[in-house]
Design a protein around this motif. Structure first.
Motif, PDB file in Angstrom:
ATOM      1  N   ARG A  31      24.838  75.316 -69.534  1.00 28.34           N
ATOM      2  CA  ARG A  31      23.998  75.478 -70.825  1.00 28.34           C
ATOM      3  C   ARG A  31      22.967  77.351 -70.663  1.00 28.34           C
ATOM      4  O   ARG A  31      23.099  77.508 -69.306  1.00 28.34           O
ATOM      5  CB  ARG A  31      22.868  74.038 -70.599  1.00 28.34           C
ATOM      6  N   GLU A  32      22.235  76.838 -71.281  1.00 29.10           N
ATOM      7  CA  GLU A  32      21.425  78.404 -71.077  1.00 29.10           C
ATOM      8  C   GLU A  32      20.712  78.374 -70.462  1.00 29.10           C
ATOM      9  O   GLU A  32      19.621  77.220 -69.983  1.00 29.10           O
ATOM     10  CB  GLU A  32      20.495  79.139 -72.466  1.00 29.10           C
ATOM     11  N   LYS A  33      19.988  79.409 -69.280  1.00 28.24           N
ATOM     12  CA  LYS A  33      18.693  79.374 -68.593  1.00 28.24           C
ATOM     13  C   LYS A  33      17.145  78.862 -69.494  1.00 28.24           C
ATOM     14  O   LYS A  33      17.421  78.950 -69.959  1.00 28.24           O
ATOM     15  CB  LYS A  33      18.619  80.862 -68.016  1.00 28.24           C
ATOM     16  N   MET A  34      17.268  78.095 -67.901  1.00 27.20           N
ATOM     17  CA  MET A  34      15.817  77.522 -68.583  1.00 27.20           C
ATOM     18  C   MET A  34      14.736  78.837 -68.864  1.00 27.20           C
ATOM     19  O   MET A  34      15.275  79.606 -68.452  1.00 27.20           O
ATOM     20  CB  MET A  34      15.455  76.720 -67.643  1.00 27.20           C
ATOM     21  N   ASN A  35      13.804  77.957 -69.623  1.00 26.50           N
ATOM     22  CA  ASN A  35      13.088  79.306 -70.270  1.00 26.50           C
ATOM     23  C   ASN A  35      12.012  79.523 -69.388  1.00 26.50           C
ATOM     24  O   ASN A  35      11.939  78.471 -68.348  1.00 26.50           O
ATOM     25  CB  ASN A  35      11.625  78.990 -71.772  1.00 26.50           C
ATOM     26  N   ASP A  36      11.185  81.076 -69.071  1.00 18.06           N
ATOM     27  CA  ASP A  36      10.468  81.592 -67.479  1.00 18.06           C
ATOM     28  C   ASP A  36       9.811  80.370 -66.952  1.00 18.06           C
ATOM     29  O   ASP A  36       9.590  80.467 -65.708  1.00 18.06           O
ATOM     30  CB  ASP A  36       9.973  82.578 -67.831  1.00 18.06           C
ATOM     31  N   CYS A  37       9.225  79.718 -67.992  1.00 16.48           N
ATOM     32  CA  CYS A  37       8.306  79.068 -67.667  1.00 16.48           C
ATOM     33  C   CYS A  37       8.126  77.804 -66.861  1.00 16.48           C
ATOM     34  O   CYS A  37       7.760  77.338 -65.283  1.00 16.48           O
ATOM     35  CB  CYS A  37       6.968  77.914 -68.967  1.00 16.48           C
ATOM     36  N   ASN A  38       9.031  76.892 -66.470  1.00 16.83           N
ATOM     37  CA  ASN A  38       9.791  76.009 -66.464  1.00 16.83           C
ATOM     38  C   ASN A  38      10.053  76.875 -64.628  1.00 16.83           C
ATOM     39  O   ASN A  38       9.835  76.626 -63.393  1.00 16.83           O
ATOM     40  CB  ASN A  38      11.155  76.044 -67.100  1.00 16.83           C
ATOM     41  N   ILE A  39      11.451  77.854 -64.661  1.00 17.24           N
ATOM     42  CA  ILE A  39      11.281  78.296 -63.121  1.00 17.24           C
ATOM     43  C   ILE A  39      10.028  78.545 -62.915  1.00 17.24           C
ATOM     44  O   ILE A  39      10.032  78.568 -61.486  1.00 17.24           O
ATOM     45  CB  ILE A  39      12.104  79.545 -64.188  1.00 17.24           C
ATOM     46  N   ILE A  40       9.030  79.288 -63.207  1.00 19.28           N
ATOM     47  CA  ILE A  40       7.687  79.896 -62.663  1.00 19.28           C
ATOM     48  C   ILE A  40       7.045  78.505 -62.006  1.00 19.28           C
ATOM     49  O   ILE A  40       6.842  78.721 -60.318  1.00 19.28           O
ATOM     50  CB  ILE A  40       6.756  80.475 -63.772  1.00 19.28           C
ATOM     51  N   VAL A  41       7.236  77.242 -62.875  1.00 16.25           N
ATOM     52  CA  VAL A  41       6.332  76.065 -61.874  1.00 16.25           C
ATOM     53  C   VAL A  41       7.693  75.576 -60.954  1.00 16.25           C
ATOM     54  O   VAL A  41       6.935  75.624 -59.688  1.00 16.25           O
ATOM     55  CB  VAL A  41       6.401  74.969 -62.884  1.00 16.25           C
ATOM     56  N   ILE A  42       8.434  75.784 -60.650  1.00 19.21           N
ATOM     57  CA  ILE A  42       9.623  75.331 -59.729  1.00 19.21           C
ATOM     58  C   ILE A  42       9.345  76.643 -58.294  1.00 19.21           C
ATOM     59  O   ILE A  42       9.072  76.504 -57.193  1.00 19.21           O
ATOM     60  CB  ILE A  42      11.227  75.258 -60.392  1.00 19.21           C
ATOM     61  N   LYS A  43       9.368  77.625 -58.957  1.00 21.56           N
ATOM     62  CA  LYS A  43       8.934  78.776 -58.117  1.00 21.56           C
ATOM     63  C   LYS A  43       7.558  78.765 -57.005  1.00 21.56           C
ATOM     64  O   LYS A  43       7.568  78.515 -56.009  1.00 21.56           O
ATOM     65  CB  LYS A  43       9.078  79.784 -58.469  1.00 21.56           C
ATOM     66  N   LYS A  44       6.552  78.657 -57.860  1.00 22.88           N
ATOM     67  CA  LYS A  44       5.628  78.104 -57.215  1.00 22.88           C
ATOM     68  C   LYS A  44       5.358  77.160 -56.344  1.00 22.88           C
ATOM     69  O   LYS A  44       5.301  77.965 -54.865  1.00 22.88           O
ATOM     70  CB  LYS A  44       4.748  77.853 -57.992  1.00 22.88           C
ATOM     71  N   TRP A  45       5.485  76.070 -57.200  1.00 26.23           N
ATOM     72  CA  TRP A  45       6.020  74.330 -55.428  1.00 26.23           C
ATOM     73  C   TRP A  45       6.480  75.239 -54.619  1.00 26.23           C
ATOM     74  O   TRP A  45       6.467  74.630 -53.624  1.00 26.23           O
ATOM     75  CB  TRP A  45       6.330  73.928 -56.488  1.00 26.23           C
ATOM     76  N   ILE A  46       7.795  76.380 -54.787  1.00 31.50           N
ATOM     77  CA  ILE A  46       8.819  76.179 -54.035  1.00 31.50           C
ATOM     78  C   ILE A  46       7.377  76.963 -52.503  1.00 31.50           C
ATOM     79  O   ILE A  46       7.087  77.481 -51.321  1.00 31.50           O
ATOM     80  CB  ILE A  46       9.856  76.772 -53.867  1.00 31.50           C
ATOM     81  N   ASN A  47       7.064  78.161 -53.005  1.00 32.33           N
ATOM     82  CA  ASN A  47       5.995  78.875 -52.089  1.00 32.33           C
ATOM     83  C   ASN A  47       4.707  78.220 -51.987  1.00 32.33           C
ATOM     84  O   ASN A  47       4.569  79.036 -50.900  1.00 32.33           O
ATOM     85  CB  ASN A  47       5.518  80.476 -53.635  1.00 32.33           C
ATOM     86  N   GLU A  48       3.966  77.597 -52.595  1.00 37.95           N
ATOM     87  CA  GLU A  48       3.315  76.680 -51.657  1.00 37.95           C
ATOM     88  C   GLU A  48       3.949  75.599 -50.656  1.00 37.95           C
ATOM     89  O   GLU A  48       2.955  75.285 -50.134  1.00 37.95           O
ATOM     90  CB  GLU A  48       2.834  75.412 -53.244  1.00 37.95           C
ATOM     91  N   GLY A  49       4.924  75.864 -50.042  1.00 40.46           N
ATOM     92  CA  GLY A  49       5.532  75.015 -49.545  1.00 40.46           C
ATOM     93  C   GLY A  49       6.083  73.614 -49.325  1.00 40.46           C
ATOM     94  O   GLY A  49       6.426  73.070 -48.496  1.00 40.46           O
ATOM     95  N   ILE A  50       6.493  73.838 -50.502  1.00 36.91           N
ATOM     96  CA  ILE A  50       7.322  72.623 -50.859  1.00 36.91           C
ATOM     97  C   ILE A  50       6.943  71.221 -50.808  1.00 36.91           C
ATOM     98  O   ILE A  50       7.146  70.354 -50.662  1.00 36.91           O
ATOM     99  CB  ILE A  50       9.285  72.214 -50.528  1.00 36.91           C
ATOM    100  N   PRO A  51       4.914  71.246 -51.327  1.00 40.24           N
ATOM    101  CA  PRO A  51       4.779  69.163 -51.186  1.00 40.24           C
ATOM    102  C   PRO A  51       5.555  68.623 -51.599  1.00 40.24           C
ATOM    103  O   PRO A  51       5.813  68.513 -52.408  1.00 40.24           O
ATOM    104  CB  PRO A  51       3.067  70.040 -51.515  1.00 40.24           C
ATOM    105  N   ASN A  52       5.589  67.124 -51.500  1.00 37.60           N
ATOM    106  CA  ASN A  52       5.420  66.140 -51.869  1.00 37.60           C
ATOM    107  C   ASN A  52       4.136  65.477 -52.608  1.00 37.60           C
ATOM    108  O   ASN A  52       3.712  64.226 -51.342  1.00 37.60           O
ATOM    109  CB  ASN A  52       6.367  65.160 -50.582  1.00 37.60           C
ATOM    110  N   ASN A  53       4.209  65.912 -53.433  1.00 36.40           N
ATOM    111  CA  ASN A  53       2.409  65.952 -54.183  1.00 36.40           C
ATOM    112  C   ASN A  53       2.875  65.525 -55.454  1.00 36.40           C
ATOM    113  O   ASN A  53       4.122  64.662 -56.168  1.00 36.40           O
ATOM    114  CB  ASN A  53       1.807  67.044 -53.805  1.00 36.40           C
TER     115      ASN A  53
END
Ligand code: HEC
Length: 128
Positions: free
Chosen positions: A106-128
Motif C-alpha cells: 500500500r502507499e506510505k502512510m501520511n506524514d502525520c501518522n509517521i510523526i506521531v510514531i516517531k515522537k513516541w519513539i523519541n520519548e522513550g517508547i513509553p507504555n502509556n
C-alpha cells in the motif's frame, strides 16, 4: 414568520451544522484516521495503537503474523516495543534504509501518522 420561512430556517441550519462537523473532522483528524492532521503528543494507546490497528494489524496481529506478516507481531505493547527499539518500525513506515516498506503493498502512510510514531519513539517508547 410564515411556516415556509421557519421550514427554510431549519433546513439551512441543518445544512450548516452538517458542514461544520465535516470541517471539524478534517481539521482535527486523529492518528489512524485517513486524514490525520493533528501531531500533538500522543500516548501509545491513544496515538500509536489506532494507527497500527488501521494500517498494520491485518497482517501483524498475534493471529495473522505467522501467515501474513513475516511472523512480526504488532498487537501488544511488548512486541511493538521490540520493533520500535531496533529501528525497524520507523525505518519501514518512513521507507528509509533497507527495511521492507510498510504498509506492505500500500502507499506510505501520511506524514502525520509517521510523526506521531516517531515522537513516541523519541520519548522513550513509553507504555502509556
Ligand atoms: C499486507 C500485509 C502487511 C501489512 C498491511 C503490513 N505489513 Fe509489515 N510486513 C509484512 C510482511 C510479509 C513482512 C516480512 C518482510 C517482507 O515480506 O517484506 C513485514 C515486515 C515488517 C517489518 C520488518 C521490516 C524489516 O525490514 O525488518 C516491520 C517493522 C513491519 N512489517 C511493520 C509494519 C507496519 C508498522 C505496518 C503498518 C503501517 C505494516 N507492517 C503493514 C506484511 C504486512
Amino acid at each position: 414568520m410564515s411556516k415556509l420561512k421557519i421550514a427554510f430556517g431549519i433546513t439551512a441550519f441543518a445544512i450548516f451544522t452538517a458542514c461544520y462537523y465535516d470541517n471539524e473532522e478534517y481539521l482535527y483528524g486523529k492518528p489512524g484516521s485517513g486524514n490525520c492532521a493533528d501531531t500533538t503528543e500522543y500516548t501509545f494507546s491513544v496515538g500509536v495503537k489506532p494507527i497500527l490497528e488501521k494500517y498494520c494489524i491485518t497482517c501483524h496481529s498475534n493471529a495473522s503474523a505467522a501467515s501474513m506478516g513475516g511472523s512480526i507481531k504488532l498487537q501488544d505493547y511488548a512486541d511493538v516495543k521490540i520493533k520500535a527499539a531496533n529501528g525497524s518500525l520507523l525505518g519501514s513506515i518512513s521507507h528509509s534504509g533497507s527495511y521492507s516498506q510498510m504498509p506492505k503493498g500500500r502507499e506510505k502512510m501520511n506524514d502525520c501518522n509517521i510523526i506521531v510514531i516517531k515522537k513516541w519513539i523519541n520519548e522513550g517508547i513509553p507504555n502509556n
